[in-house]
Design a protein around this motif. Structure first.
Motif, short mmCIF file in Angstrom:
data_model
loop_
_atom_site.label_atom_id
_atom_site.label_comp_id
_atom_site.label_asym_id
_atom_site.label_seq_id
_atom_site.Cartn_x
_atom_site.Cartn_y
_atom_site.Cartn_z
N LYS A 59 0.82 -1.21 0.00
CA LYS A 59 0.00 0.00 0.00
C LYS A 59 0.85 1.26 0.00
O LYS A 59 0.66 2.16 -0.81
N SER A 60 1.83 1.30 0.93
CA SER A 60 2.68 2.50 1.00
C SER A 60 3.49 2.66 -0.28
O SER A 60 3.67 3.78 -0.77
N THR A 61 3.97 1.55 -0.81
CA THR A 61 4.78 1.62 -2.02
C THR A 61 3.94 2.18 -3.17
O THR A 61 4.41 3.02 -3.95
N PHE A 103 1.37 11.18 6.49
CA PHE A 103 2.13 9.96 6.78
C PHE A 103 1.61 9.22 8.00
O PHE A 103 0.87 9.76 8.83
N GLN A 104 2.12 7.99 8.12
CA GLN A 104 1.66 7.09 9.16
C GLN A 104 2.11 7.52 10.55
O GLN A 104 1.34 7.53 11.49
N ASP A 105 3.41 7.87 10.67
CA ASP A 105 3.94 8.22 11.98
C ASP A 105 3.93 9.75 12.11
O ASP A 105 4.76 10.42 11.53
N CYS A 184 -3.37 9.70 2.02
CA CYS A 184 -3.20 9.51 3.46
C CYS A 184 -2.70 8.09 3.69
O CYS A 184 -3.46 7.13 3.51
N ASP A 185 -1.44 7.95 4.07
CA ASP A 185 -0.89 6.61 4.29
C ASP A 185 -1.08 6.22 5.75
O ASP A 185 -0.29 6.61 6.61
N GLU A 186 -2.10 5.48 6.03
CA GLU A 186 -2.43 5.05 7.39
C GLU A 186 -2.32 6.21 8.38
O GLU A 186 -1.55 6.13 9.34
N PRO A 187 -3.09 7.28 8.15
CA PRO A 187 -2.91 8.48 8.97
C PRO A 187 -3.33 8.28 10.42
O PRO A 187 -2.98 9.09 11.27
MG LIG Z 1 2.77 1.30 4.85
#
Ligand SMILES: [Mg+2]
Ligand SMILES: Nc1ncnc2c1ncn2[C@@H]1O[C@H](COP(=O)(O)OP(=O)(O)OP(=O)(O)O)[C@@H](O)[C@H]1O
Ligand code: SF4
Lengths: 328, 305
Positions: A59-61, A103-105, A184-187
């Motif tokens: 997913k992120s890629t 981003f996720q983090d 939104c990557d796993e926000p």
């Molecule tokens: Mg990811």
């Protein structure tokens, strides 16, 4: 959907990494890791596409390849009618004004040595150098209010904020250029459940207000339910199902989607007690050496001999559902 | 009455100011400074080291003796108020206090210059390897590994015997063999910062490579550079005294702590102050530098938070 304008069209995008095993010799040929292996979808103005799949499914890629943070190995990424993979640096700069990412983090995505004002104002400095610093500050303040941050915080540093506040800062940074699409990557994956709802509601509100399109990545179907119009289910770099939200939740066409859905807790305790959670057998295969045919077949409860044959492509089952399961 | 209302207006203005004013953020540097100042050993060391440096720089100007003139009335004299030979004199009648301070100048200068040089080389080398990555990184880091394997005392002896006992040669010799730690550390940190999400966020926004390096990567390397610089200083000063002790330091009548300690060791039984005072100064400096280094690490290392 047909009355809406098509803004992004992803066609058969592949992202392959050359990887080396930990204790390989220097002369061992590198292996190919197929992080994303032929993904296609369209995205319309103001729409939200949820992207769901287990950790490591690419997913992120996929998200990063859309922004060329990781260049795609093959395929087309067409933004507003232009194929970005053929684009020059200048084309990309223009695109980066219209597509932003969250981003996720939340804390890691903010530079610890910059103040909130500098962080939120950075996109303006890059894309609108003609603005005076007072004007930049004015916009930063306005944006802070919009995402629910107190203006007084403007000179503070990221480590002084909670995770939820940091994600609001990330959202403010993404919105300040008034983009057309936010990825939104796993926000919310790193946030407490109560904060998750706040952030999702904030995104929804801002989306309505500013007419944004969203690509919203998550690793389970519960999170994307409230925000998505359509949902793309990925497994091992491949598309399993792409469907309108209601169609997907009411009558999932793919066995993998059904497995993901069964993992969502049901609020009604009576129903929850009688529910059968469908636990997937076996481990996630390696993307270096994916199964032939349908990549899901090693864990699919319905797998048949024909599933090992040709690699199934996404095909349209009805107006609102596309699935890659051969038996659907 | 008028006064009253004026007071009220002021109070209101202040209240308004309070709620409107942006809260000043505490930068990570301000936090680090505060943590450092809470560390008593480090603060005391900083004060002592400052005193040592000030004494070495200004002391010789204030004292009535020069480091090379013989006082014929006081040969190998123990510490005394007579003629203000507070540290005594050496066997040639030269004032030991002045010689210790002058020697300190040389030792500290060598320490400072070799540190600056090796830190600069280390940063440039490590950051380049870290930024570029890939094959360049591999080759550059293999060179560092090779440098570690070189028997440095042997090379130092060779260099000094071939080229002579010069101040700049001492600095050069020390520099050549003390930049590798910094290079390794900076490379590691560069790799780690480069892969942080905020750098990716900057790339997603469209920030140019130059700005990414100078606004996002470099500021996040500074902490570790400061830490390693403070631990490089005592190492370099110690190396200088080792070289001097082996007779590879600066030439007489110029002196350094290492040279003085070497002289003093030879006459330890008859004139012990010739060993004690320079050794005490060197030890004090090394202790202080080490405590300051510890304090810096505690203050700047984010892992301990
Ligand atoms: Mg990811
Ligand atoms: N730079 C890289 N080099 C080699 N392999 C990579 C690289 N980036 C990602 N991968 C691999 O690609 C696959 C997909 O990773 P990706 O981060 O896209 O997964 P994801 O779906 O976002 O997972 P998560 O939910 O954990 O974020 C993984 O197997 C990962 O190990
Ligand atoms: S194609 Fe076969 S293996 Fe794949 S999901 Fe459908 S039934 Fe399962």
């Amino acid at each position: 959907m047909s009355d809406k304008k098509l803004i992004l069209s992803v066609r058969d995008v592949k992202v392959h990494f050359k990887v080396k095993g930990g204790n390989d010799w220097p002369w061992t040929p590198k292996k190919t890791l197929k992080a994303v292996d032929g993904v296609s979808f369209d995205l319309y103005e103001g729409e939200t596409l949820g992207v769901v799949g287990e950790s490591g499914c690419g997913k992120s890629t996929l998200a990063r390849s859309i922004l060329n943070l990781i260049p795609a190995t093959a395929g087309e990424i067409v933004w507003m009618g232009k194929d970005l993979r053929q684009g020059s640096e200048k084309d990309w700069l223009a695109v980066r004004r219209d597509i932003q990412m969250i981003f996720q983090d939340p804390l890691a995505s903010l530079n610890p040595r910059m103040t909130i004002a500098q962080i939120i104002g950075e996109p303006l400095r890059v894309h609108r150098p003609e603005l005076s610093s007072e004007e930049v500050m004015k916009r930063v303040r306005a944006m802070m209010v919009k995402v629910g941050l107190r203006e007084q915080m403007i000179n503070r540093y990221p480590h002084e904020f909670s995770g939820g506040q940091c994600q609001r800062i990330g959202i403010a940074r993404a919105l300040i250029l008034e983009p057309k699409l936010i990825i939104c990557d796993e926000p919310v994956s790193a946030l407490d459940v109560s904060i998750q709802a706040q952030i999702i509601n904030l995104l929804k509100e801002l989306q309505r207000e500013m007419g944004l399109a969203l690509i919203f990545i998550a690793h389970d179907l519960a999170v994307v339910k409230h925000i998505s119009d359509r949902i793309l289910v990925m497994y091992l770099g491949r598309e399993m199902e792409l469907a309108e939200k209601h169609a997907l939740y009411d009558k999932p066409s793919h066995p993998y989607t059904r497995a993901l859905l069964s993992a969502i807790p049901i609020p009604d305790p009576k129903l929850e007690r009688n529910k059968v959670i469908q636990i997937l057998q076996g481990d996630l295969p390696s993307p270096i050496n994916p199964p032939s045919g349908c990549v899901f077949r090693t864990r699919c409860p319905l797998a048949e001999a024909q599933c090992a044959g040709e690699r199934p492509e996404l095909r349209r089952l009805s107006a609102d559902t596309q699935s890659s399961c051969l038996l659907a | 009455m008028l006064f009253r209302s004026k007071q009220k207006a002021v109070a209101e203005a202040m209240a308004a100011n309070l709620s409107m004013a942006a809260v000043e953020g505490r930068s990570p540097w301000a936090d680090a400074r505060e943590r450092f100042l809470r560390n008593k050993a480090a603060v005391v060391s900083l004060i002592l080291l400052s005193l040592v440096v000030l004494a070495c720089v200004f002391g010789p100007m204030l004292l009535p003796h020069s480091y090379e003139d013989t006082d014929w009335d006081a040969m190998a004299m123990a510490p005394t108020w007579h003629n203000l030979h507070l540290f005594g004199t050496d066997d040639l009648g030269r004032d030991l206090l002045v010689r210790t301070l002058i020697g300190g100048r040389i030792s500290l200068m060598v320490g400072l210059m070799a540190t600056i040089a090796s830190v600069t080389i280390g940063i440039v080398w490590g950051a380049t390897a870290g930024f570029l990555g890939g094959k360049v990184d591999t080759v550059m880091m293999r060179i560092v590994d090779m440098m570690y394997a070189v028997p440095y005392l042997l090379i130092a002896i060779l260099m000094v015997t071939l080229l002579g006992r010069e101040f700049y040669l001492v600095v050069l010799t020390i520099t050549v063999f003390s930049w590798m730690d910094m290079a390794r550390v900076v490379r590691g940190q560069t790799l780690s910062v480069k892969s942080k999400e905020f750098v990716e966020a900057a790339r997603a926004i469209g920030v140019s490579t130059g700005s990414i390096i100078f606004r996002h990567v470099v500021p996040n390397l500074l902490g570790i550079v400061v830490i390693y610089t403070t631990v490089t200083v005592p190492g370099v000063i110690l190396t200088e005294s080792v070289l001097s002790f082996l007779g590879l330091g600066v030439q007489e009548p110029m002196t350094s702590w290492g040279v003085l300690i070497e002289d003093g060791t030879g006459v330890m039984e008859t004139t012990p102050w010739m060993l004690l005072f320079p050794a005490a100064m060197l030890s004090l400096t090394l202790y202080c530098a080490n405590y300051i280094g510890d304090g810096m690490r505690d203050a700047l290392d984010p892992k301990d938070r």
